[in-house]
Design a protein around this motif. Structure first.
Motif, PDB file in Angstrom:
ATOM      1  N   GLY A 139      98.408  37.955   8.572  1.00 44.61           N
ATOM      2  CA  GLY A 139      99.429  37.196   9.297  1.00 44.61           C
ATOM      3  C   GLY A 139      99.488  37.594  10.764  1.00 44.61           C
ATOM      4  N   GLY A 157      97.966  23.478   0.357  1.00 44.74           N
ATOM      5  CA  GLY A 157      97.996  23.925   1.746  1.00 44.74           C
ATOM      6  C   GLY A 157      97.568  22.834   2.703  1.00 44.74           C
ATOM      7  N   GLY A 169      99.812  21.390   5.412  1.00 44.67           N
ATOM      8  CA  GLY A 169      99.302  21.683   6.750  1.00 44.67           C
ATOM      9  C   GLY A 169      99.150  20.459   7.616  1.00 44.67           C
ATOM     10  N   LEU A 186     102.404  19.521   9.180  1.00 42.95           N
ATOM     11  CA  LEU A 186     102.787  20.589  10.108  1.00 42.95           C
ATOM     12  C   LEU A 186     101.994  20.504  11.407  1.00 42.95           C
ATOM     13  N   THR A 246     101.063  25.703  14.725  1.00 38.96           N
ATOM     14  CA  THR A 246     100.964  25.783  13.268  1.00 38.96           C
ATOM     15  C   THR A 246     100.298  27.094  12.853  1.00 38.96           C
ATOM     16  N   LEU A 247      99.240  27.491  13.561  1.00 38.96           N
ATOM     17  CA  LEU A 247      98.598  28.775  13.256  1.00 38.96           C
ATOM     18  C   LEU A 247      99.570  29.933  13.478  1.00 38.96           C
ATOM     19  N   SER A 265     102.225  29.903  10.768  1.00 35.12           N
ATOM     20  CA  SER A 265     101.614  30.366   9.528  1.00 35.12           C
ATOM     21  C   SER A 265     101.508  31.885   9.515  1.00 35.12           C
ATOM     22  N   ALA A 323     105.040  33.289   9.078  1.00 37.21           N
ATOM     23  CA  ALA A 323     105.488  33.109   7.691  1.00 37.21           C
ATOM     24  C   ALA A 323     104.781  34.089   6.754  1.00 37.21           C
ATOM     25  N   THR A 324     103.502  34.352   7.014  1.00 39.10           N
ATOM     26  CA  THR A 324     102.758  35.306   6.197  1.00 39.10           C
ATOM     27  C   THR A 324     103.332  36.708   6.379  1.00 39.10           C
TER      28      THR A 324
END
Length: 172
Positions: free
Chosen positions: A52, A116, A120, A123, A132-133, A136, A139-140
């Protein structure tokens, strides 16, 4: 999308991202045996958090050279994940249930990729590839720290002796 829209480059840069990730993953996979000497749950959670963390710079608009290094490092961090997660399943699952549990794990992973992609797409359309990356990655990190908290709490509960019941009052 990140390469073509955010960076306005082509397939050579995309290929470089995946090549560096692959080299990192191979090198990281080679460390799995030595990582097995460490407590597997914390190492696995650290891998999730590390992955992440390597995505966050994308969302912050870091230069391409930085994100290339991050993706290579992400591959290195992620490399031992599959081996260690299988080890966890094998260590924690009773032998009679192992085949069923691993089959369920496989089914969940087969479902995760299309799910996903389905999540995705909207998103990326709403936030753009770069953000978005980054989201992500964040969130990870939240997932990893939440799981670490749950794991630590479970360890605390199982290693802390229960309070002794109060002694009966016999003075009366």
């Amino acid at each position: 999308m990140h390469v073509t829209e955010d960076l306005d480059t082509g397939s050579s840069v995309l290929g470089l991202y995946w090549t560096l990730f692959g080299v990192g993953a191979v090198l990281g996979s080679l460390t799995a045996g030595s990582l097995r000497k460490l407590p597997v749950w914390p190492v696995t959670l650290a891998i999730v958090a590390g992955w992440g963390l390597t995505l966050v710079p994308f969302g912050l608009g870091a230069p391409t050279a930085t994100t290339l290094v991050c993706f290579a490092l992400g591959g290195f961090i992620y490399g031992p994940f599959t081996t260690l997660s299988y080890t966890l399943f094998q260590d924690r699952t009773p032998a009679a249930w192992l085949t069923t549990v691993l089959a369920a794990r496989g089914a969940a992973l087969l479902t995760a990729a299309p799910l996903g992609t389905a999540l995705g797409g909207p998103l990326v359309a709403a936030l753009g590839p770069r953000l978005t990356l980054g989201v992500s990655g964040a969130a990870t990190l939240v997932l990893a720290f939440t799981a670490a908290g749950i794991w630590a709490r479970a360890r605390y509960v199982t290693t802390t002796p229960a309070s002794a019941p109060p002694a009966a009052d016999r003075s009366g």
